[in-house]
Every structure is written in C-alpha cells, then in structure tokens.
Design a protein around this motif. Structure first.
Motif, PDB file in Angstrom:
ATOM      1  N   CYS A 231       0.867  -1.171   0.000  1.00 42.37           N
ATOM      2  CA  CYS A 231       0.000   0.000   0.000  1.00 42.37           C
ATOM      3  C   CYS A 231       0.906   1.223   0.000  1.00 42.37           C
ATOM      4  O   CYS A 231       1.718   1.391   0.913  1.00 42.37           O
ATOM      5  CB  CYS A 231      -0.912   0.011   1.219  1.00 42.37           C
ATOM      6  N   ALA A 232       0.780   2.069  -1.009  1.00 38.12           N
ATOM      7  CA  ALA A 232       1.652   3.233  -1.161  1.00 38.12           C
ATOM      8  C   ALA A 232       0.988   4.517  -0.660  1.00 38.12           C
ATOM      9  O   ALA A 232       1.419   5.610  -0.999  1.00 38.12           O
ATOM     10  CB  ALA A 232       2.067   3.395  -2.613  1.00 38.12           C
ATOM     11  N   GLU A 233      -0.081   4.374   0.119  1.00 39.19           N
ATOM     12  CA  GLU A 233      -0.786   5.534   0.665  1.00 39.19           C
ATOM     13  C   GLU A 233      -0.822   5.397   2.186  1.00 39.19           C
ATOM     14  O   GLU A 233      -1.187   4.341   2.711  1.00 39.19           O
ATOM     15  CB  GLU A 233      -2.211   5.591   0.131  1.00 39.19           C
ATOM     16  N   LEU A 234      -0.403   6.452   2.905  1.00 41.27           N
ATOM     17  CA  LEU A 234      -0.438   6.408   4.367  1.00 41.27           C
ATOM     18  C   LEU A 234      -1.891   6.261   4.811  1.00 41.27           C
ATOM     19  O   LEU A 234      -2.692   7.182   4.662  1.00 41.27           O
ATOM     20  CB  LEU A 234       0.170   7.683   4.949  1.00 41.27           C
ATOM     21  N   CYS A 235      -2.241   5.083   5.332  1.00 33.47           N
ATOM     22  CA  CYS A 235      -3.648   4.767   5.579  1.00 33.47           C
ATOM     23  C   CYS A 235      -3.973   4.506   7.050  1.00 33.47           C
ATOM     24  O   CYS A 235      -5.056   4.014   7.364  1.00 33.47           O
ATOM     25  CB  CYS A 235      -4.051   3.544   4.744  1.00 33.47           C
ATOM     26  N   GLY A 236      -3.054   4.826   7.944  1.00 30.78           N
ATOM     27  CA  GLY A 236      -3.331   4.626   9.361  1.00 30.78           C
ATOM     28  C   GLY A 236      -2.072   4.288  10.137  1.00 30.78           C
ATOM     29  O   GLY A 236      -0.963   4.248   9.596  1.00 30.78           O
ATOM     30  N   MET A 237      -2.254   4.023  11.425  1.00 27.94           N
ATOM     31  CA  MET A 237      -1.122   3.829  12.323  1.00 27.94           C
ATOM     32  C   MET A 237      -0.251   2.635  11.940  1.00 27.94           C
ATOM     33  O   MET A 237       0.960   2.675  12.081  1.00 27.94           O
ATOM     34  CB  MET A 237      -1.630   3.655  13.761  1.00 27.94           C
ATOM     35  N   THR A 238      -0.855   1.557  11.460  1.00 17.89           N
ATOM     36  CA  THR A 238      -0.063   0.376  11.096  1.00 17.89           C
ATOM     37  C   THR A 238      -0.043   0.166   9.580  1.00 17.89           C
ATOM     38  O   THR A 238      -0.069  -0.963   9.092  1.00 17.89           O
ATOM     39  CB  THR A 238      -0.576  -0.885  11.822  1.00 17.89           C
TER      40      THR A 238
END
Length: 294
Positions: A231-238
């Motif tokens: 996943c290349a999109e910052l999508c949460g803490m983990t």
C-alpha cells in the motif's frame, strides 16, 4: 572564495548526474506496458537533467565571474529589473517541454484505466482495508457474485459476499493476488474504509483505491514469479503492515488452482508461493529461474 564556490557547484552537479545515470532505478518490468513506462521515465530524466545541468553551470559561472571580492569593475554584478521578452521565452519553452512530456506519457496511462479490458481477461476484485488486501475471484461460472456492505464480517466475510446470490456461491476470497502470465488481467479496485494505493513496482502500475468507487484497470503480466504488493498511501497507524503478495503463474497452474474447492484454495496458494522465490523471474512455464527483478 567565489571561484572555489563556483567550482564546488560544478563538482556537485557532475556528481549528481553520475549518481542519477550510474544504474537503472527500477526492478525489471513484468508487464506488457512496462518498457513504455521505462522509456518515458528515461526521456523525462534526460530532459530534466539537461535543464538542471544548464542552470547549475550557469549558477557556477555567475558565482565565479561576479564574486564578492572581484577587483575588476566589469566583474561586479549589477542590479536589473529583468527582461520581459526573456521571461516570456523561457516560460513558453518550459510549458511546451513539460506539456509535451505529459502528452507523450498519457497514452499508456490512459489505456490501462480508460479503455475496456480485452475479452477473456482474468478478472479479480481487489478490496483494501486497514490493513489487509482481500482478493475476490469468480468461481467456475466465471462471474463475480454480488457484495453487500451490510454483510461484511472481518472474520468470516471481509468483502460482504452475498451467498444467496447464485453467482457468489462458488466465489473464492483469498489474501494473495494470483494472475496468469501472458493473459490480460482486469482488476476492480475498491476500499472499505480509507484511501489506499495498490502498488507493485515490477508491474509499473500504481493506483489509489477510493472509498465508494469501483476503479477498473487492466494490464498483461509477462513474467512468472512472486512479487511484493504494498500500500503506497499512508492509511493509518499500522500502514507499514499492509503487505501482500502478487503471484503470476503459468496458465496451467492457474487453471488447476481455480478448479480446486474453496477450502483447498489458500493451502494450494501457499504451496505455489514456496515454489517461487520472492523477486525472482521464471520462464513462462515456471520451471526455470531466469533472473531477479531487482
């Protein structure tokens, strides 16, 4: 001091150019469109490099010529309001160059996203969530069953598959993306929660998955092997844990896999993953390793 600074600027420029062109940045492409993307990337790098070198050489020259301790009156810098004609000229040239690069590159990009997938494409629905990939495959009938968000259960039904739908009864949901080699693949990209980004560097393909949207894309893998899906999109803490696997198989191995009962699907996928080294490239039959993708 001015001369030393000018020389330093030139040396840094030379070192930067050598660094950029000392080796290819990307892993080996494994798709039909990959060489076209690589060619466009190289053209862009060359054009930008020419502009960068010209600007830095000019900067070094100006620092050398008009240094603060210059003794000659002719070597002292003078203030100027600029030249409107020159500003218009370099603005137009810059616009033409970068618009031209965009037009050159849009054909491949648009073909993957805006054109219909070829007939007979292998279809997979990719459903992203924090922080996992869910892969929805059609069963023997070749049709993806209906999904309903109200039926989602992260443990037993992560995509909300409606088992009452006849087309859904033979569908398979797994955690590994499996595609056939040398056959068009169509991906239907969805997200359950936030924006994610599908990225496999070897595919030369990256696409955001946006909640509420079904995004159709297609491409043709040309190399057999096992590759990392991220996943290349910052999508949460983990976000960093959202890792997956792309497995490109010979058509006969894929046919055997898709013909197996649903309760054997994932175990067979794990067996196939052990056959292929991560990042390695194999011949179209999957029998001989012919290189590494990085």
């Amino acid at each position: 001091m001015g001369r030393a600074l000018g020389i330093l600027i030139w040396l840094l420029t030379l070192g930067t150019v050598v660094l950029f062109f000392s080796g290819w940045w990307f892993p080996t492409a494994i798709t039909e469109h990959g060489p076209q993307v690589d060619q466009q990337f190289m053209i862009t790098i060359i054009v930008v490099a020419i502009a960068f070198v010209a600007a830095q050489v000019g900067l070094g020259y100006m620092v050398w010529r008009y240094r603060a301790n210059a003794q000659n009156k002719d070597e002292r810098a003078l203030y100027t309001h600029g030249n409107n004609r020159l500003e218009v000229l370099w603005t137009v040239v810059t616009a033409v160059v970068f618009i031209g690069l965009a037009v050159m590159g849009q054909r491949v990009w648009a073909n993957l996203r805006f054109s219909e997938a070829p007939a007979g494409s292998f279809q997979v629905e990719v459903v992203a969530q924090q922080f996992a990939w869910n892969l929805h495959y059609p069963g023997p009938n070749g049709k993806l069953g209906h999904t309903d968000p109200t039926l989602i259960d992260d443990q037993d039904n992560p995509i909300g598959l409606d088992r009452k739908d006849p087309d859904a009864r033979d569908d398979i949901v797994g955690s590994t993306l499996v595609l056939p080699v040398n056959r068009p693949a169509e991906l239907i990209l969805r997200s359950k929660d936030v924006t994610h980004s599908f990225w496999v560097p070897q595919l030369r393909f990256k696409q955001d998955l946006v909640p509420g949207m079904q995004i159709h894309v297609h491409f043709t893998p040309t190399k057999v092997g096992q590759f990392q899906l991220a996943c290349a999109e910052l999508c949460g803490m983990t976000h960093y844990k959202m890792q997956g696997t792309l497995l490109v198989l010979p058509q006969d191995q894929l046919n055997d896999l898709m013909a197996r009962p649903k309760d054997e699907f994932q175990s067979r996928v794990e067996e196939l993953k052990k056959m292929y080294e991560v990042g390695a490239i194999y011949d179209e039959h999957g029998t001989t390793k012919i290189g590494m993708s990085y």
